[in-house]
Write a protein that holds these residues in place. Structure first.
Motif, PDB file in Angstrom:
ATOM      1  N   ARG A  19       0.797  -1.248  -0.059  1.00  0.00           N
ATOM      2  CA  ARG A  19      -0.061   0.111   0.003  1.00  0.00           C
ATOM      3  C   ARG A  19       0.902   1.307  -0.131  1.00  0.00           C
ATOM      4  NH1 ARG A  19      -2.637   2.919   4.089  1.00  0.00           N
ATOM      5  NH2 ARG A  19      -1.737   1.722   5.802  1.00  0.00           N
ATOM      6  N   ARG A  20       1.998   1.263   0.795  1.00  0.00           N
ATOM      7  CA  ARG A  20       2.948   2.285   0.565  1.00  0.00           C
ATOM      8  C   ARG A  20       2.257   3.663   1.110  1.00  0.00           C
ATOM      9  NH1 ARG A  20       7.862   1.583  -2.615  1.00  0.00           N
ATOM     10  NH2 ARG A  20       8.161   3.917  -2.223  1.00  0.00           N
ATOM     11  N   PRO A  21       1.697   3.755   2.520  1.00  0.00           N
ATOM     12  CA  PRO A  21       1.086   4.699   2.847  1.00  0.00           C
ATOM     13  C   PRO A  21       2.022   6.147   3.134  1.00  0.00           C
ATOM     14  CG  PRO A  21       1.514   3.242   4.664  1.00  0.00           C
ATOM     15  CD  PRO A  21       2.168   2.565   3.307  1.00  0.00           C
ATOM     16  N   GLU A  22       1.562   7.130   2.898  1.00  0.00           N
ATOM     17  CA  GLU A  22       2.112   8.483   3.038  1.00  0.00           C
ATOM     18  C   GLU A  22       2.939   8.622   4.437  1.00  0.00           C
ATOM     19  OE1 GLU A  22       2.551  10.827   0.572  1.00  0.00           O
ATOM     20  OE2 GLU A  22       1.597   9.575  -0.589  1.00  0.00           O
ATOM     21  N   ASP A  23       3.985   9.143   4.160  1.00  0.00           N
ATOM     22  CA  ASP A  23       4.952   9.549   5.782  1.00  0.00           C
ATOM     23  C   ASP A  23       4.033   9.985   6.757  1.00  0.00           C
ATOM     24  OD1 ASP A  23       7.168   8.199   4.297  1.00  0.00           O
ATOM     25  OD2 ASP A  23       8.089  10.058   3.810  1.00  0.00           O
ATOM     26  N   GLU A  24       3.286  11.022   6.296  1.00  0.00           N
ATOM     27  CA  GLU A  24       2.619  11.673   7.425  1.00  0.00           C
ATOM     28  C   GLU A  24       1.561  10.769   7.899  1.00  0.00           C
ATOM     29  OE1 GLU A  24       0.663  16.048   7.537  1.00  0.00           O
ATOM     30  OE2 GLU A  24       2.427  15.979   6.114  1.00  0.00           O
ATOM     31  N   ALA A  25       0.964   9.736   7.126  1.00  0.00           N
ATOM     32  CA  ALA A  25       0.073   8.742   7.920  1.00  0.00           C
ATOM     33  C   ALA A  25       0.788   7.989   8.714  1.00  0.00           C
ATOM     34  CB  ALA A  25      -0.593   8.237   6.652  1.00  0.00           C
ATOM     35  N   LEU A  26       2.004   7.573   8.689  1.00  0.00           N
ATOM     36  CA  LEU A  26       2.611   6.851   9.423  1.00  0.00           C
ATOM     37  C   LEU A  26       2.936   7.351  10.654  1.00  0.00           C
ATOM     38  CD1 LEU A  26       5.240   5.276   7.001  1.00  0.00           C
ATOM     39  CD2 LEU A  26       3.139   4.393   7.599  1.00  0.00           C
ATOM     40  N   LEU A  27       3.012   8.802  10.877  1.00  0.00           N
ATOM     41  CA  LEU A  27       3.243   9.409  12.325  1.00  0.00           C
ATOM     42  C   LEU A  27       2.095   9.136  13.162  1.00  0.00           C
ATOM     43  CD1 LEU A  27       4.350  12.823  10.906  1.00  0.00           C
ATOM     44  CD2 LEU A  27       5.784  11.090  11.907  1.00  0.00           C
ATOM     45  N   ASP A  28       0.848   9.031  12.552  1.00  0.00           N
ATOM     46  CA  ASP A  28      -0.262   8.710  13.773  1.00  0.00           C
ATOM     47  C   ASP A  28      -0.615   7.415  13.672  1.00  0.00           C
ATOM     48  OD1 ASP A  28      -0.574  11.441  13.889  1.00  0.00           O
ATOM     49  OD2 ASP A  28      -1.644  11.737  12.069  1.00  0.00           O
ATOM     50  N   ASP A  29       0.216   6.331  13.218  1.00  0.00           N
ATOM     51  CA  ASP A  29      -0.139   4.987  13.254  1.00  0.00           C
ATOM     52  C   ASP A  29       0.615   4.554  14.296  1.00  0.00           C
ATOM     53  OD1 ASP A  29      -0.073   2.253  12.931  1.00  0.00           O
ATOM     54  OD2 ASP A  29      -0.811   2.339  10.719  1.00  0.00           O
ATOM     55  N   PRO A  30      -0.138   3.890  15.277  1.00  0.00           N
ATOM     56  CA  PRO A  30       0.615   3.425  16.480  1.00  0.00           C
ATOM     57  C   PRO A  30       1.701   2.216  16.189  1.00  0.00           C
ATOM     58  CG  PRO A  30      -1.878   2.759  16.448  1.00  0.00           C
ATOM     59  CD  PRO A  30      -1.572   3.706  15.268  1.00  0.00           C
ATOM     60  N   VAL A  31       1.585   1.490  15.220  1.00  0.00           N
ATOM     61  CA  VAL A  31       2.553   0.614  14.494  1.00  0.00           C
ATOM     62  C   VAL A  31       3.653   1.356  14.322  1.00  0.00           C
ATOM     63  CG1 VAL A  31       3.224  -1.092  12.740  1.00  0.00           C
ATOM     64  CG2 VAL A  31       0.783  -1.071  13.946  1.00  0.00           C
ATOM     65  N   TYR A  32       3.609   2.535  13.960  1.00  0.00           N
ATOM     66  CA  TYR A  32       5.105   2.983  13.344  1.00  0.00           C
ATOM     67  C   TYR A  32       5.452   4.471  14.099  1.00  0.00           C
ATOM     68  CZ  TYR A  32       3.676   0.403   9.348  1.00  0.00           C
ATOM     69  OH  TYR A  32       3.396  -0.854   8.539  1.00  0.00           O
ATOM     70  N   ALA A  33       4.429   4.973  14.599  1.00  0.00           N
ATOM     71  CA  ALA A  33       4.667   6.256  15.384  1.00  0.00           C
ATOM     72  C   ALA A  33       6.070   6.238  16.147  1.00  0.00           C
ATOM     73  CB  ALA A  33       3.437   6.427  16.105  1.00  0.00           C
ATOM     74  N   ASP A  34       6.664   5.143  16.774  1.00  0.00           N
ATOM     75  CA  ASP A  34       7.530   5.191  17.745  1.00  0.00           C
ATOM     76  C   ASP A  34       8.969   5.372  17.120  1.00  0.00           C
ATOM     77  OD1 ASP A  34       5.792   5.089  20.041  1.00  0.00           O
ATOM     78  OD2 ASP A  34       6.229   2.742  20.325  1.00  0.00           O
ATOM     79  N   PHE A  35       8.907   5.075  15.828  1.00  0.00           N
ATOM     80  CA  PHE A  35      10.377   5.060  15.150  1.00  0.00           C
ATOM     81  C   PHE A  35      10.272   5.813  13.705  1.00  0.00           C
ATOM     82  CE2 PHE A  35       8.567   0.918  14.002  1.00  0.00           C
ATOM     83  CZ  PHE A  35       8.516   1.145  12.556  1.00  0.00           C
ATOM     84  N   VAL A  36       9.153   6.227  13.285  1.00  0.00           N
ATOM     85  CA  VAL A  36       9.232   6.782  11.860  1.00  0.00           C
ATOM     86  C   VAL A  36       9.318   8.397  11.806  1.00  0.00           C
ATOM     87  CG1 VAL A  36       7.535   7.488  10.050  1.00  0.00           C
ATOM     88  CG2 VAL A  36       7.428   5.011  10.927  1.00  0.00           C
ATOM     89  N   LEU A  37      10.269   8.763  11.126  1.00  0.00           N
ATOM     90  CA  LEU A  37      10.487  10.471  11.007  1.00  0.00           C
ATOM     91  C   LEU A  37      10.678  11.018  12.484  1.00  0.00           C
ATOM     92  CD1 LEU A  37       8.264  10.562   7.939  1.00  0.00           C
ATOM     93  CD2 LEU A  37      10.696  10.480   7.905  1.00  0.00           C
ATOM     94  N   PRO A  38      11.515  10.561  13.329  1.00  0.00           N
ATOM     95  CA  PRO A  38      11.382  11.394  14.679  1.00  0.00           C
ATOM     96  C   PRO A  38      11.647  12.902  14.470  1.00  0.00           C
ATOM     97  CG  PRO A  38      13.403  10.062  14.405  1.00  0.00           C
ATOM     98  CD  PRO A  38      12.415   9.826  13.070  1.00  0.00           C
ATOM     99  N   GLY A  39      12.241  13.273  13.531  1.00  0.00           N
ATOM    100  CA  GLY A  39      12.509  14.697  13.333  1.00  0.00           C
ATOM    101  C   GLY A  39      11.040  15.489  13.075  1.00  0.00           C
TER     102      GLY A  39
END
Length: 80
Positions: A19-39
């Motif tokens: 599916r390759r979700p947008e980066d911004e969508a990953l920020l709010d996803d609990p699966v990815y939020a801890d390590f995606v784009l910390p900046g």
């Protein structure tokens, strides 16, 4: 869900690889939020804190203007 045994907390959904979700969508996803784009996460937190600070300042300014009006002073007539 695929999880890394070497990198704690690193995991992803196999479906997201396709599916390759947008980066911004990953920020709010609990699966990815801890390590995606910390900046981005820090920038977002800073922007939210600034928004809250600006809203609080606006509320204080309005309260002060209301008090001046109660005293018969029009805030727009006050100069620096």
């Amino acid at each position: 869900m695929i999880a890394s045994s070497i990198l704690p907390g690193f995991r992803f959904r196999l479906a997201d690889l396709l599916r390759r979700p947008e980066d911004e969508a990953l920020l709010d996803d609990p699966v990815y939020a801890d390590f995606v784009l910390p900046g981005w996460q820090r920038d977002r937190a800073r922007a939210e804190a600034e928004r809250r600070r600006a809203e609080a300042a606006a509320r204080r300014a309005e309260a002060m203007a209301a008090r001046l009006r109660e005293l018969g002073i029009e805030p727009d007539d006050i100069r620096d």
